[in-house]
Scaffold this motif. Structure first.
Motif, PDB file in Angstrom:
ATOM      1  N   GLU A 145       8.333   5.092   5.805  1.00 57.72           N
ATOM      2  CA  GLU A 145       6.883   5.679   6.613  1.00 57.72           C
ATOM      3  C   GLU A 145       6.371   4.366   7.104  1.00 57.72           C
ATOM      4  O   GLU A 145       6.666   3.298   6.633  1.00 57.72           O
ATOM      5  N   GLY A 146       5.729   4.673   8.069  1.00 53.56           N
ATOM      6  CA  GLY A 146       4.883   3.432   8.810  1.00 53.56           C
ATOM      7  C   GLY A 146       6.046   2.614   9.741  1.00 53.56           C
ATOM      8  O   GLY A 146       6.941   3.073  10.057  1.00 53.56           O
ATOM      9  N   ASP A 147       5.430   1.322   9.820  1.00 56.62           N
ATOM     10  CA  ASP A 147       6.014   0.306  10.759  1.00 56.62           C
ATOM     11  C   ASP A 147       7.331  -0.198  10.020  1.00 56.62           C
ATOM     12  O   ASP A 147       7.552  -0.321   8.848  1.00 56.62           O
ATOM     13  N   PHE A 158       2.104  -0.092  14.292  1.00 61.98           N
ATOM     14  CA  PHE A 158       1.649   1.179  14.555  1.00 61.98           C
ATOM     15  C   PHE A 158       2.442   2.154  15.734  1.00 61.98           C
ATOM     16  O   PHE A 158       2.019   2.715  16.570  1.00 61.98           O
ATOM     17  N   GLY A 159       3.776   2.076  15.165  1.00 64.60           N
ATOM     18  CA  GLY A 159       4.552   2.717  16.012  1.00 64.60           C
ATOM     19  C   GLY A 159       5.162   2.281  17.140  1.00 64.60           C
ATOM     20  O   GLY A 159       6.105   2.851  17.830  1.00 64.60           O
ATOM     21  N   GLU A 160       4.952   1.373  17.701  1.00 63.34           N
ATOM     22  CA  GLU A 160       5.393   0.638  19.001  1.00 63.34           C
ATOM     23  C   GLU A 160       5.458  -0.720  19.053  1.00 63.34           C
ATOM     24  O   GLU A 160       5.024  -1.475  18.016  1.00 63.34           O
ATOM     25  N   HIS A 255     -15.026  11.975   4.096  1.00 62.75           N
ATOM     26  CA  HIS A 255     -13.980  11.034   4.545  1.00 62.75           C
ATOM     27  C   HIS A 255     -13.208  10.154   3.621  1.00 62.75           C
ATOM     28  O   HIS A 255     -12.601   9.502   4.074  1.00 62.75           O
ATOM     29  N   TYR A 256     -13.809  10.469   2.375  1.00 65.93           N
ATOM     30  CA  TYR A 256     -13.119   9.789   1.253  1.00 65.93           C
ATOM     31  C   TYR A 256     -12.625  10.871   0.480  1.00 65.93           C
ATOM     32  O   TYR A 256     -13.289  11.521  -0.372  1.00 65.93           O
ATOM     33  N   VAL A 257     -11.256  10.989   0.266  1.00 64.73           N
ATOM     34  CA  VAL A 257     -10.712  12.310  -0.123  1.00 64.73           C
ATOM     35  C   VAL A 257      -9.755  11.739  -1.618  1.00 64.73           C
ATOM     36  O   VAL A 257      -9.010  11.344  -1.461  1.00 64.73           O
ATOM     37  N   ILE A 258     -10.483  12.532  -2.715  1.00 65.87           N
ATOM     38  CA  ILE A 258     -10.001  11.995  -3.850  1.00 65.87           C
ATOM     39  C   ILE A 258      -8.898  13.155  -4.372  1.00 65.87           C
ATOM     40  O   ILE A 258      -9.350  14.337  -4.147  1.00 65.87           O
ATOM     41  N   ALA A 259      -7.759  12.766  -4.493  1.00 68.46           N
ATOM     42  CA  ALA A 259      -6.647  13.792  -4.961  1.00 68.46           C
ATOM     43  C   ALA A 259      -6.968  14.677  -6.104  1.00 68.46           C
ATOM     44  O   ALA A 259      -7.771  14.003  -7.048  1.00 68.46           O
ATOM     45  N   GLU A 261      -5.472  15.701  -8.632  1.00 68.39           N
ATOM     46  CA  GLU A 261      -5.040  15.097  -9.870  1.00 68.39           C
ATOM     47  C   GLU A 261      -5.864  14.037 -10.329  1.00 68.39           C
ATOM     48  O   GLU A 261      -5.910  13.605 -11.512  1.00 68.39           O
ATOM     49  N   ALA A 262      -6.599  13.369  -9.537  1.00 67.54           N
ATOM     50  CA  ALA A 262      -7.248  12.329  -9.972  1.00 67.54           C
ATOM     51  C   ALA A 262      -8.754  12.819 -10.572  1.00 67.54           C
ATOM     52  O   ALA A 262      -9.540  11.989 -11.071  1.00 67.54           O
TER      53      ALA A 262
END
Lengths: 267, 281
Positions: A145-147, A158-160, A255-259, A261-262
């Motif tokens: 995943e990612g660069d 960023f993919g390019e 915009h701060y998303v805690i999973a 399971e946490a």
């Protein structure tokens, strides 16, 4: 293990004052008097002297100075700059801004460690055909995943292909002081275009350091040093007493998303 | 003659970056205002404060696992074991130098801790030592002997092998190991398969190369037996030297500036070029 009785240096000589051996009367850098250097040479010449032991030719000095300008600011979105800005906006003691940001800029991804690895990579491969090296590396690439940094200093961002490092490399390539490493890096970067990869800023720095004869470890620190002005400027901009801690975003809970399971044990 | 058509540039696939844009997603935890501070499924203030030790929480934050108290106590003792207030030791001397130049304690201690991120000493060798012992155990379980495992670490036959976790830069032997063996015993531990192999390797090295295990090798073996992986071991021990650096910082901070171990000009042995005239460019 036997330890030295005195620390040895080939860089700097301090001539003791006659009345106080703890004070130096004059300093010499690789044999050149510091005051005389200040009168006759510019900063880049003395910087080169400090690390290489001899003054640079005009072409070498031009390469180094151009690289320094190219690297002077990684920009406000770079994680190292953002570290400086976080310190600044949080009103961290101003003397800490630079060490904080430089630590982040020391990493193996777009940082000093990558420059060091990049110099070693270019040194090891610059006698082989760049396209062949690229083909071999691309064939053994693992999907992740990612660069992808197919080699230290070369890859995608960023993919390019990141345009700015390509512009830096082109600018440096036009200079009379360009050497084999920059040429080889250019060929190598060219072989990666179809894969959406090219020069990274770390690779540009690594190739110039290689051509100027800097050791890999020196390249890591010099990269940090050359990027330092931008990091400090952005940190200080937000450290101003007239700037509030609210001058940078602080994510709300949406915009701060805690999973789950946490949180699960008490939910 | 017709020129080939200029190829239309395909738009980049930005989905990976767009998913992460403007948002922080955490599997570790965080603060939900008015509700709780979560850490790996626990409410920090309700379930951990006053109930778990600092080192249990440190291990939890590093690994995601809340371990038994005795594991955390063992780790705490390693931190004690490396809390030498000796200003000759490289990382500690950085603390002293920070103090004598009137830095903040945080700057001095962080700098000392950073210095111990060295392949020679401090936390960093734990990564290599843990990788070695995990790999060595695999080899042993596949039928290799200790002698064969050691020989793989020799550059040339007859030369001492280069194994992280064995030998020391300053002294021979390691007085910290008996101290930690005592701690292990008090906490009810017996050597597991990693630590047992680590001692077997030491026995071989002592016999053939007069080299013994150092504390890094012991820590790597013990913590590997507790099912921590090499990265976890390195991470949980990142700050392991901090207390000794503190001591050295404080002592020099409490003395006059630049009075810590001052050097005269002739304490530096200059071996560079003789004085020469600066040419104009």
């Amino acid at each position: 293990m036997k330890f030295a009785s005195r620390t040895v240096t080939k860089i700097w000589e301090e001539v003791p004052a006659a009345h106080n051996p703890f004070l130096a009367d004059r300093c010499r850098c690789h044999g050149y008097d510091l005051a005389e250097l200040a009168k006759k040479r510019n900063f880049v010449d003395v910087l080169y002297l400090l690390f290489r032991g001899e003054l640079p030719s005009p072409a070498q000095a031009q390469m180094l100075e151009t690289l320094m300008i190219c690297l002077i600011n990684p920009g406000p979105r770079h994680p190292a700059t953002r570290a400086a800005m976080n310190a600044g906006v949080g009103k961290t003691n101003a003397v800490h801004i630079l060490p904080i940001a430089l630590s982040v800029l020391g990493g193996a991804h777009l940082g000093g460690e990558e420059v060091e690895a990049g110099i070693r990579f270019i040194r090891r491969h610059q006698h082989a055909e760049a396209a062949v090296v690229a083909k071999k590396l691309l064939a053994s690439r693992e999907n992740s995943e990612g660069d992808c940094h197919i080699a230290p200093g070369f890859g995608s961002r960023f993919g390019e292909i990141d345009p700015v490092p390509q512009q830096m490399a082109a600018l440096l390539y036009e200079l009379s002081g360009r050497g084999k490493a920059l040429q080889w890096g250019r060929d190598f970067a060219h072989s990666l275009i179809k894969e959406g990869m090219g020069w990274l800023a770390t690779g540009v720095a690594a190739s110039v350091f290689c051509d100027l004869g800097f050791l890999p470890q020196a390249g890591a620190g010099l990269f940090q040093l050359f990027c330092a002005p931008g990091l400090l400027a952005h940190g200080l901009e937000l450290a101003s007493p007239y700037t509030s801690i609210t001058a940078m975003p602080f994510l709300d809970e949406e915009h701060y998303v805690i999973a789950q399971e946490a949180k699960k044990r008490t939910c | 003659m017709s020129l080939p058509r200029k190829q239309k540039k395909e738009p980049a696939d930005l989905a990976f970056w767009q998913e992460r844009h403007g948002v922080i997603c955490s599997r570790k935890g965080g603060w939900v205002v008015g509700e709780a501070v979560y850490s790996h499924g626990y409410s920090l203030l309700d379930e951990l404060v006053g109930k778990a030790s600092f080192f249990q929480v440190l291990i939890l934050n590093v690994t995601g696992r809340l371990v038994e108290r005795n594991v955390a106590d063992w780790l705490e003792n390693i931190f004690v074991c490396l809390s030498w207030p000796d200003a000759r030791i490289w990382c500690n001397q950085i603390g002293s130098l920070g103090g004598t130049m009137r830095t903040s304690p945080v700057a001095a201690v962080c700098s000392g801790v950073l210095a111990a991120d060295s392949p020679m000493y401090g936390a960093a060798p734990l990564l290599a030592a843990s990788q070695f012992i995990a790999d060595a155990l695999l080899k042993k379980n596949n039928g290799m002997t200790v002698s064969e495992i050691v020989k793989l670490q020799q550059r040339r036959p007859g030369m001492p092998p280069n194994i992280v976790g064995y030998a020391r830069p300053v002294a021979t032997g390691d007085e910290r190991i008996p101290a930690m063996k005592q701690v292990s015993k008090q906490l009810g531990y017996t050597p597991g398969e990693h630590l047992t192999l680590a001692f077997e390797i030491e026995e071989y090295l002592l016999e053939y190369f007069n080299e013994s295990m150092n504390i890094g090798g012991y820590v790597a073996g013990f913590l590997s037996d507790q099912k921590f992986n090499p990265q976890e071991i390195y991470r949980m021990c990142s700050m392991v030297v901090n207390s000794g650096v503190h001591a050295c910082y404080v002592e020099s901070m409490d003395n006059p500036p630049e009075s810590f171990f001052p050097l005269r000009c002739d304490d530096i042995d200059y071996q560079g070029p003789r004085p020469r005239q600066v040419p104009f460019p």
